[in-house]
Design a protein around this motif. Structure first.
Motif, short mmCIF file in Angstrom:
data_model
loop_
_atom_site.label_atom_id
_atom_site.label_comp_id
_atom_site.label_asym_id
_atom_site.label_seq_id
_atom_site.Cartn_x
_atom_site.Cartn_y
_atom_site.Cartn_z
N VAL A 1 0.70 -1.12 0.07
CA VAL A 1 0.12 -0.13 0.21
C VAL A 1 0.73 1.17 0.09
O VAL A 1 0.45 2.39 -0.49
CB VAL A 1 -1.03 -0.10 1.21
CG1 VAL A 1 -1.62 1.32 1.35
CG2 VAL A 1 -1.91 -1.06 1.11
N GLY A 2 1.97 1.06 0.60
CA GLY A 2 2.83 2.26 0.62
C GLY A 2 3.78 2.47 -0.62
O GLY A 2 3.43 2.88 -1.61
N PRO A 3 5.08 1.91 -0.43
CA PRO A 3 6.03 2.33 -1.55
C PRO A 3 5.65 1.62 -2.96
O PRO A 3 5.64 2.34 -4.04
CB PRO A 3 7.11 1.50 -1.21
CG PRO A 3 7.18 1.59 0.48
CD PRO A 3 5.79 1.52 0.60
N TYR A 4 4.97 0.36 -2.89
CA TYR A 4 4.63 -0.16 -4.25
C TYR A 4 3.35 0.75 -5.08
O TYR A 4 3.87 0.94 -6.17
CB TYR A 4 4.15 -1.72 -3.86
CG TYR A 4 3.46 -2.11 -5.25
CD1 TYR A 4 4.57 -3.04 -6.11
CD2 TYR A 4 2.41 -2.24 -5.82
CE1 TYR A 4 4.02 -3.55 -7.25
CE2 TYR A 4 1.80 -2.83 -6.86
CZ TYR A 4 2.70 -3.59 -7.64
OH TYR A 4 2.41 -3.96 -8.68
N PHE A 5 2.40 0.98 -4.23
CA PHE A 5 1.28 1.64 -4.95
C PHE A 5 1.61 3.22 -5.17
O PHE A 5 1.02 3.85 -6.01
CB PHE A 5 0.05 1.35 -4.25
CG PHE A 5 -0.59 -0.05 -4.81
CD1 PHE A 5 -1.09 -0.09 -6.02
CD2 PHE A 5 -0.61 -0.91 -3.97
CE1 PHE A 5 -1.66 -1.31 -6.63
CE2 PHE A 5 -1.22 -2.04 -4.62
CZ PHE A 5 -1.61 -2.44 -5.80
N GLU A 6 2.36 3.70 -4.32
CA GLU A 6 2.94 5.23 -4.39
C GLU A 6 3.97 5.06 -5.67
O GLU A 6 3.55 6.11 -6.64
CB GLU A 6 3.76 5.66 -3.37
CG GLU A 6 2.86 5.87 -2.18
CD GLU A 6 3.98 6.20 -0.89
OE1 GLU A 6 5.14 6.11 -0.96
OE2 GLU A 6 3.31 6.21 0.33
N GLY A 7 4.63 4.34 -6.00
CA GLY A 7 5.50 4.09 -7.33
C GLY A 7 4.41 4.00 -8.56
O GLY A 7 4.43 4.65 -9.58
N PHE A 8 3.50 3.11 -8.38
CA PHE A 8 2.60 2.72 -9.25
C PHE A 8 1.65 3.67 -9.81
O PHE A 8 1.76 4.09 -11.04
CB PHE A 8 1.56 1.58 -8.73
CG PHE A 8 0.58 0.91 -9.73
CD1 PHE A 8 0.69 -0.23 -10.27
CD2 PHE A 8 -0.36 1.70 -10.08
CE1 PHE A 8 -0.18 -0.76 -11.05
CE2 PHE A 8 -1.36 1.24 -11.07
CZ PHE A 8 -1.29 0.08 -11.47
N GLY B 1 6.57 0.04 -9.46
CA GLY B 1 6.13 -0.26 -7.99
C GLY B 1 7.14 -1.10 -7.46
O GLY B 1 7.68 -1.05 -6.17
N PHE B 2 7.57 -2.08 -7.90
CA PHE B 2 8.59 -3.11 -7.61
C PHE B 2 9.90 -2.49 -7.36
O PHE B 2 10.30 -2.66 -6.35
CB PHE B 2 8.62 -4.52 -8.60
CG PHE B 2 9.98 -5.10 -8.66
CD1 PHE B 2 10.54 -5.70 -7.55
CD2 PHE B 2 10.80 -4.76 -9.76
CE1 PHE B 2 11.64 -6.44 -7.50
CE2 PHE B 2 12.12 -5.34 -9.69
CZ PHE B 2 12.61 -6.26 -8.60
N THR B 3 10.13 -1.73 -8.52
CA THR B 3 11.79 -0.86 -8.43
C THR B 3 11.58 0.04 -7.20
O THR B 3 12.62 0.44 -6.81
CB THR B 3 12.14 -0.40 -9.87
OG1 THR B 3 10.91 0.45 -10.17
CG2 THR B 3 12.16 -1.20 -10.79
N THR B 4 10.29 0.52 -6.86
CA THR B 4 10.42 1.66 -5.76
C THR B 4 10.86 0.86 -4.44
O THR B 4 11.40 1.56 -3.57
CB THR B 4 9.13 2.44 -5.76
OG1 THR B 4 8.82 2.85 -6.83
CG2 THR B 4 8.75 3.26 -4.59
N ILE B 5 10.20 -0.44 -4.22
CA ILE B 5 10.31 -1.17 -3.06
C ILE B 5 12.18 -1.22 -2.92
O ILE B 5 12.57 -1.11 -1.94
CB ILE B 5 9.70 -2.18 -3.09
CG1 ILE B 5 8.22 -2.14 -3.04
CG2 ILE B 5 10.20 -3.27 -1.90
CD1 ILE B 5 7.48 -3.26 -2.90
N VAL B 6 12.72 -2.10 -4.11
CA VAL B 6 13.95 -2.04 -4.40
C VAL B 6 14.91 -0.89 -3.98
O VAL B 6 15.90 -0.80 -3.01
CB VAL B 6 14.40 -2.53 -5.61
CG1 VAL B 6 15.69 -2.72 -5.79
CG2 VAL B 6 13.84 -3.73 -5.95
N GLN B 7 14.58 0.28 -4.31
CA GLN B 7 15.08 1.69 -4.36
C GLN B 7 15.17 2.14 -2.66
O GLN B 7 16.08 2.80 -2.28
CB GLN B 7 14.81 2.69 -4.95
CG GLN B 7 15.05 2.42 -6.43
CD GLN B 7 14.44 3.45 -7.45
OE1 GLN B 7 14.55 4.71 -7.23
NE2 GLN B 7 13.83 2.94 -8.51
N ASN B 8 14.10 1.40 -1.90
CA ASN B 8 14.10 1.95 -0.60
C ASN B 8 14.87 0.89 0.20
O ASN B 8 14.97 1.20 1.69
CB ASN B 8 12.60 1.67 -0.06
CG ASN B 8 11.71 3.03 -0.69
OD1 ASN B 8 12.30 3.92 -0.78
ND2 ASN B 8 10.56 2.76 -0.72
#
Length: 444
Positions: free
Chosen positions: A48-55, A312-319
């Protein structure tokens, strides 16, 4: 250790599943789940946080230009304007006596230079691709080039030398100017040589691939989602047909309207100019226009959602802290400065699937080290512009997913030609640019 493993395993999952023709939406969610599980992150909060924020951030930035560009392309397809423009170009290029090889080469160069001209003027890459796509199909039909090559050839113009070359108005060149305080034409001679290299490599290798496909009996065929006007349908003249495209260039580059506004005005102009050429559905052209809206919305929603899922996936990775540690490790490598520059730019481009992110992040961090080693700002500017486009189009890349989605091609068929143009050719261009500027540092 699991953090580093999760990054590479997540990328491997994306590439493997994309090649196996999974839906990119499910690919992004699956890869994100792998990273979340291996790092012990809370699933619900992370999604709900990093993934969908990036999405959502990516969807918001992509939908307006893709939707407006799709509206324009739909009108061009249905009115026969595409046939008018494509046939005019084909008649000039493809003589009856021309060999098959000459037709292939002429088709590749015509598509690459036409798309590059629009991109070089600063027109949004997505809108350029969408606008050129139907015209490219018409040229490929006339030249006998199988459809799977369409996005590879168009990418040669949009994502390679037009983005990285000296004087380009694309964001990569502009960001390098802002970061280094250099002019847009920095590394002029090296950049020109590299541009020629990219065009030559793409043309040579793509022609070989086309010949192999044709020898196996493959021919051009429109896809089930391609809307094509019949050849016997009344259509506008070629001169009339190019007016909306010219208007789009002027509105964007001269009047400085944002790309969505400029494209919508160009679409309205195309509707006005081509109205009488649009087919009637159930006796009414208005019904045809309703179908235009539906088709354009579908064309935009699918690719935007697909890209949003991967981002969304790459946003999680970058965090992840391991991501920053990897970047720091590259910048501290005991290698020649020129190699560190290329490796740093490529790594960030690969991890973020963004050439602009590579310029934003890598160039400021390695500039001092490069200048201390004797490299000029012009060298850093031009080499980094070419290097950032080598690996930003891996199978999980934004451009790849959008392009293949727009053309309704799967990864197995459509990606190899893109790989040639955007990875093999750009790697050659980067190498030539670096060697040329190193050997002739006194040239502009």
């Amino acid at each position: 250790m699991l953090g580093y493993l999760s990054i590479f395993l997540g990328l491997a999952v994306v590439i493997t599943l994309m090649i196996r023709r999974w839906s990119p939406i499910m690919v992004g969610i699956t890869a994100a789940t792998v990273v979340i599980f291996l790092n012990g992150l809370p699933f619900g909060e992370t999604m709900v946080g990093p993934y969908f924020e990036g999405f959502c951030s990516m969807f918001k930035s992509l939908f307006p230009p893709i939707f407006s560009g799709s509206l324009l392309a739909q009108v061009y397809n249905r009115s026969g304007a595409v046939n008018a423009v494509g046939d005019t170009i084909a008649d000039a290029l493809f003589k009856d006596s021309a060999s098959a090889t000459r037709k292939y080469v002429s088709c590749i160069l015509a598509m690459a230079f036409a798309s590059a001209l629009l991109a070089y003027c600063g027109l949004n890459a997505l809108v350029t691709l969408i606008a050129m796509y139907p015209i490219a199909l018409r040229l490929m039909e006339r030249a006998g080039v199988p459809k799977r090559f369409v996005m590879g050839i168009l990418s040669c113009g949009v994502y390679t030398f037009a983005m990285s070359g000296p004087g380009s108005a694309e964001l990569v060149n502009i960001l390098a100017m802002q970061t280094l305080g250099t002019p847009s034409y920095a590394g002029l001679c090296g950049g020109i040589v590299a541009c020629v290299t990219e065009i030559a490599v793409t043309t040579f290798l793509t022609t070989i691939m086309i010949k192999k496909d044709v020898a196996k009996g493959k021919t051009f065929a429109y896809g089930p989602k391609d809307v094509v006007a019949p050849d016997d349908q009344e259509r506008p003249s070629a001169l009339l047909a190019i007016l909306p495209l010219l208007a789009l260039i002027l509105l964007f580059n001269v009047l400085s309207l944002n790309i969505f506004t400029a494209t919508m005005i160009a679409w309205l102009l195309s509707v006005a100019l081509f109205w009488k050429y649009l087919p009637k559905r159930e006796g009414k052209r208005t019904n045809e226009m309703l179908d235009v809206f539906t088709a354009a919305g579908t064309m935009a929603f699918g690719p935007c959602s697909a890209v949003g899922s991967i981002v969304g996936f790459t946003t999680i990775v970058q965090n992840l802290p391991e991501f920053q540690n990897m970047l720091d490790g590259v910048f501290n490598l005991n290698l020649p400065a020129a190699i560190i520059l290329v490796v740093a730019v490529c790594l960030i481009a690969a991890l973020t699937s963004s050439s602009t992110a590579a310029i934003r992040v890598a160039v400021p961090m390695v500039t001092e080290q490069c200048t201390a080693a004797g490299l000029s700002l012009a060298f850093i500017h031009r080499v980094s512009c070419f290097a950032c486009s080598i690996v930003d189009t891996l199978p999980y890349g934004t451009a790849v997913i959008i392009n293949l989605g727009l053309a309704d091609l799967d990864m197995k068929d459509g990606y190899p030609p893109m790989f040639v143009a955007t990875t093999v050719a750009t790697a050659c261009g980067t190498l030539v640019c670096a060697l040329f500027m190193w050997a002739f540092p006194f040239l502009p």
